[in-house]
Each structure stands twice: as structure tokens, then as C-alpha cells.
Design a protein around this motif. Structure first.
Motif, PDB file in Angstrom:
ATOM      1  N   PHE A   1      61.710  56.334  50.745  1.00  0.00           N
ATOM      2  CA  PHE A   1      62.539  56.034  49.580  1.00  0.00           C
ATOM      3  C   PHE A   1      62.608  57.277  48.700  1.00  0.00           C
ATOM      4  N   GLY A   2      63.642  57.344  47.895  1.00  0.00           N
ATOM      5  CA  GLY A   2      63.804  58.489  47.013  1.00  0.00           C
ATOM      6  C   GLY A   2      64.793  58.205  45.905  1.00  0.00           C
ATOM      7  N   GLU A   3      65.401  59.246  45.401  1.00  0.00           N
ATOM      8  CA  GLU A   3      66.323  59.119  44.272  1.00  0.00           C
ATOM      9  C   GLU A   3      67.442  58.130  44.604  1.00  0.00           C
ATOM     10  N   GLY A   4      67.687  57.225  43.670  1.00  0.00           N
ATOM     11  CA  GLY A   4      68.734  56.224  43.858  1.00  0.00           C
ATOM     12  C   GLY A   4      68.250  54.932  44.489  1.00  0.00           C
ATOM     13  N   ASP A   5      67.044  54.955  45.060  1.00  0.00           N
ATOM     14  CA  ASP A   5      66.477  53.746  45.652  1.00  0.00           C
ATOM     15  C   ASP A   5      65.700  52.965  44.598  1.00  0.00           C
ATOM     16  N   VAL A   6      65.709  51.653  44.725  1.00  0.00           N
ATOM     17  CA  VAL A   6      65.062  50.778  43.751  1.00  0.00           C
ATOM     18  C   VAL A   6      64.035  49.897  44.460  1.00  0.00           C
ATOM     19  N   VAL A   7      62.852  49.811  43.873  1.00  0.00           N
ATOM     20  CA  VAL A   7      61.792  48.956  44.390  1.00  0.00           C
ATOM     21  C   VAL A   7      61.482  47.889  43.345  1.00  0.00           C
ATOM     22  N   VAL A   8      61.615  46.639  43.734  1.00  0.00           N
ATOM     23  CA  VAL A   8      61.380  45.518  42.822  1.00  0.00           C
ATOM     24  C   VAL A   8      59.899  45.152  42.826  1.00  0.00           C
ATOM     25  N   GLN A   9      59.388  44.821  41.648  1.00  0.00           N
ATOM     26  CA  GLN A   9      57.999  44.381  41.541  1.00  0.00           C
ATOM     27  C   GLN A   9      57.860  43.426  40.357  1.00  0.00           C
TER      28      GLN A   9
ATOM     29  N   ASP B   1      59.772  37.224  37.779  1.00  0.00           N
ATOM     30  CA  ASP B   1      59.395  36.444  38.952  1.00  0.00           C
ATOM     31  C   ASP B   1      60.180  36.952  40.157  1.00  0.00           C
ATOM     32  N   VAL B   2      59.501  37.585  41.105  1.00  0.00           N
ATOM     33  CA  VAL B   2      60.211  38.123  42.276  1.00  0.00           C
ATOM     34  C   VAL B   2      60.800  37.015  43.139  1.00  0.00           C
ATOM     35  N   ALA B   3      60.283  35.787  43.000  1.00  0.00           N
ATOM     36  CA  ALA B   3      60.828  34.659  43.755  1.00  0.00           C
ATOM     37  C   ALA B   3      62.189  34.233  43.216  1.00  0.00           C
ATOM     38  N   ASP B   4      62.531  34.686  42.010  1.00  0.00           N
ATOM     39  CA  ASP B   4      63.865  34.456  41.452  1.00  0.00           C
ATOM     40  C   ASP B   4      64.770  35.579  41.950  1.00  0.00           C
TER      41      ASP B   4
ATOM     42  N   VAL C   1      60.964  44.906  48.001  1.00  0.00           N
ATOM     43  CA  VAL C   1      60.485  43.945  47.008  1.00  0.00           C
ATOM     44  C   VAL C   1      58.994  43.740  47.218  1.00  0.00           C
ATOM     45  N   TRP C   2      58.211  44.040  46.182  1.00  0.00           N
ATOM     46  CA  TRP C   2      56.770  43.804  46.247  1.00  0.00           C
ATOM     47  C   TRP C   2      56.476  42.349  45.925  1.00  0.00           C
ATOM     48  N   VAL C   3      55.678  41.722  46.795  1.00  0.00           N
ATOM     49  CA  VAL C   3      55.192  40.368  46.574  1.00  0.00           C
ATOM     50  C   VAL C   3      53.669  40.432  46.597  1.00  0.00           C
ATOM     51  N   ASN C   4      53.028  39.773  45.644  1.00  0.00           N
ATOM     52  CA  ASN C   4      51.565  39.770  45.599  1.00  0.00           C
ATOM     53  C   ASN C   4      51.087  38.340  45.403  1.00  0.00           C
ATOM     54  N   SER C   5      50.659  37.720  46.505  1.00  0.00           N
ATOM     55  CA  SER C   5      50.219  36.326  46.444  1.00  0.00           C
ATOM     56  C   SER C   5      49.009  36.149  47.347  1.00  0.00           C
ATOM     57  N   PRO C   6      47.868  35.740  46.756  1.00  0.00           N
ATOM     58  CA  PRO C   6      47.569  35.497  45.352  1.00  0.00           C
ATOM     59  C   PRO C   6      47.739  36.762  44.515  1.00  0.00           C
ATOM     60  N   CYS C   7      48.187  36.543  43.295  1.00  0.00           N
ATOM     61  CA  CYS C   7      48.556  37.658  42.422  1.00  0.00           C
ATOM     62  C   CYS C   7      47.363  38.248  41.684  1.00  0.00           C
ATOM     63  N   ASN C   8      47.355  39.567  41.597  1.00  0.00           N
ATOM     64  CA  ASN C   8      46.445  40.289  40.713  1.00  0.00           C
ATOM     65  C   ASN C   8      47.284  40.758  39.527  1.00  0.00           C
TER      66      ASN C   8
ATOM     67  N   ARG D   1      58.952  29.368  48.466  1.00  0.00           N
ATOM     68  CA  ARG D   1      59.350  30.468  47.577  1.00  0.00           C
ATOM     69  C   ARG D   1      59.257  31.810  48.306  1.00  0.00           C
ATOM     70  N   MET D   2      58.226  31.967  49.132  1.00  0.00           N
ATOM     71  CA  MET D   2      58.104  33.192  49.922  1.00  0.00           C
ATOM     72  C   MET D   2      59.295  33.333  50.865  1.00  0.00           C
ATOM     73  N   ALA D   3      59.672  32.233  51.499  1.00  0.00           N
ATOM     74  CA  ALA D   3      60.804  32.266  52.424  1.00  0.00           C
ATOM     75  C   ALA D   3      62.087  32.651  51.713  1.00  0.00           C
ATOM     76  N   GLY D   4      62.243  32.195  50.485  1.00  0.00           N
ATOM     77  CA  GLY D   4      63.428  32.556  49.701  1.00  0.00           C
ATOM     78  C   GLY D   4      63.505  34.045  49.438  1.00  0.00           C
ATOM     79  N   ILE D   5      62.352  34.664  49.177  1.00  0.00           N
ATOM     80  CA  ILE D   5      62.309  36.111  48.957  1.00  0.00           C
ATOM     81  C   ILE D   5      62.706  36.849  50.234  1.00  0.00           C
ATOM     82  N   VAL D   6      62.162  36.407  51.362  1.00  0.00           N
ATOM     83  CA  VAL D   6      62.461  37.053  52.645  1.00  0.00           C
ATOM     84  C   VAL D   6      63.954  36.947  52.965  1.00  0.00           C
ATOM     85  N   ARG D   7      64.530  35.767  52.775  1.00  0.00           N
ATOM     86  CA  ARG D   7      65.957  35.584  53.068  1.00  0.00           C
ATOM     87  C   ARG D   7      66.827  36.477  52.188  1.00  0.00           C
ATOM     88  N   ALA D   8      66.519  36.526  50.901  1.00  0.00           N
ATOM     89  CA  ALA D   8      67.318  37.318  49.972  1.00  0.00           C
ATOM     90  C   ALA D   8      67.195  38.811  50.265  1.00  0.00           C
ATOM     91  N   ALA D   9      65.984  39.254  50.597  1.00  0.00           N
ATOM     92  CA  ALA D   9      65.769  40.672  50.903  1.00  0.00           C
ATOM     93  C   ALA D   9      66.515  41.063  52.178  1.00  0.00           C
TER      94      ALA D   9
END
Length: 204
Positions: free
Chosen positions: A10-18, A42-45, A58-65, A75-83
């Protein structure tokens, strides 16, 4: 974690969701690669990020720190489908997956995998690892912090180039064989990248 955005080139112009509330190294790693961080409540949104130009992961952290929140398989499946719909990679940090905070320890141990869904579980990823990388660390759930040993499992088309990059650049430090003996089934699987960063040359 700190190298994921770089290993994915990844580099300039790329976006990482967290998540806004999350492990700070997600953002540090994104910045090291020269990419941009998008923090969401909420990354699940998925509506909060799926239409943003340049989203590559998209970073997912479950269980979350640090909150301890556990996402359901739905909710995890929704993130995978959208990504997948936008060609982004799901980076699922599951280093606390085998840790429970239930009052009944025996009940928690018996239900660990069911109550903390893995992104590579069939009902989450649809039986395909496409676009999904799961990160595990023995530092947390196996009480092996000094060994700095971890693994990445998932999409072989992503893991293959990452493993080659690490080998060529010699990012890993020795003793590789000693650290990876702690998880022998993972050592030579094409969909798993075993990693260690052990800073000592000798240790009792």
C-alpha cells in the motif's frame, strides 16, 4: 501488524480502515507504508467506509483491544462481503481469540471457537479465503510474549508474495526454527506465514 500495509504494497492514495478505538500499531503501520488511515466507529458498519475512494484494507479486531467486544459471525461476514465487493483485504487481528472473560471458565473454554468467530470460518468467509488474512499471536493467548511468534493465515495469493518479500529482505530474525517449533503444523502450509522477531541471540 506494523508491516501489513507495507507487505501488501500500500502507498500514497490507498486507504486502510480501522476502528477509532483500537491497537495503535494499525495506524502506525499504515503511516509507515505511506497510506492513509480511515477511523470509523464500527468497522461492521460497512456503509461508513465501502464508498470511500481508495479503500484497500479493513482492520478487524475481535475480541477487541481494548474494549473486549466480540463480533458475531453475521457481522464478520458482512465485513468480508463488503470488502470483497470493493476489492479490499480484510485484516482480522485475532490474537485474543482463545481468551475469554466469562465467569464460568469451563463453559468459556468449551465454547471458545463458537463464541469468537474466526474470519476464515465457513459461515464468515463463505468457504473461501479470498481477500481474507487472519493474524494470530502466541504472545497474548499462549503466554509467550518473549518469543514474539505469530502467524498469518488466509488468501494464498496474498501470503505467497508476502513470504517471498520477507525471505528476500531478511526481515525475520533468528532463531526461526526454534520459534516455529511452537506451531509445527503451520510451518510449511502455503496459506500460512509463520513469523518471529526474537531480539536475543541466547536465552535460557
Amino acid at each position: 501488524v506494523a508491516l501489513m500495509a507495507s507487505l501488501l504494497h500500500f502507498g500514497e492514495g490507498d486507504v486502510v480502515v480501522q476502528p477509532k478505538v483500537s491497537y495503535p500499531t494499525y495506524e502506525i503501520g499504515t503511516q509507515l507504508a505511506g497510506a492513509q488511515t480511515l477511523k470509523v466507529d464500527d468497522v461492521a458498519d460497512a456503509d461508513s467506509w465501502k464508498d470511500v475512494p481508495g479503500v484497500k484494507a479493513v482492520w478487524v479486531n475481535s475480541p477487541c483491544n481494548p474494549t473486549g467486544e466480540v463480533l458475531s459471525a453475521e457481522r464478520m461476514a458482512g465485513i468480508v462481503r463488503a470488502a470483497r465487493a470493493i476489492g479490499a483485504v480484510v485484516l482480522s487481528d485475532e490474537c485474543y481469540a482463545l481468551m475469554q472473560w466469562e465467569d464460568d471458565v469451563a463453559e468459556a473454554d468449551a465454547d471458545t471457537l463458537a463464541s469468537t468467530p474466526c474470519a476464515l470460518r465457513a459461515d464468515v468467509c463463505g468457504g473461501s479465503a479470498e481477500g481474507v488474512l487472519v493474524l494470530y499471536s502466541l504472545s497474548k493467548q499462549s503466554n509467550m510474549a518473549g518469543y514474539r511468534t505469530a502467524l498469518i493465515a488466509g488468501d494464498q495469493s496474498l501470503i505467497g508474495p508476502m513470504a517471498a518479500y520477507r525471505k528476500i529482505s531478511r526481515i525475520r530474525s533468528e532463531p526461526w526454527s526454534i520459534s516455529c517449533r511452537s506451531m509445527p503444523p503451520a510451518n510449511h502450509h502455503p496459506s500460512i506465514l509463520c513469523s518471529t522477531s526474537w531480539p536475543w541471540t541466547a536465552r535460557a
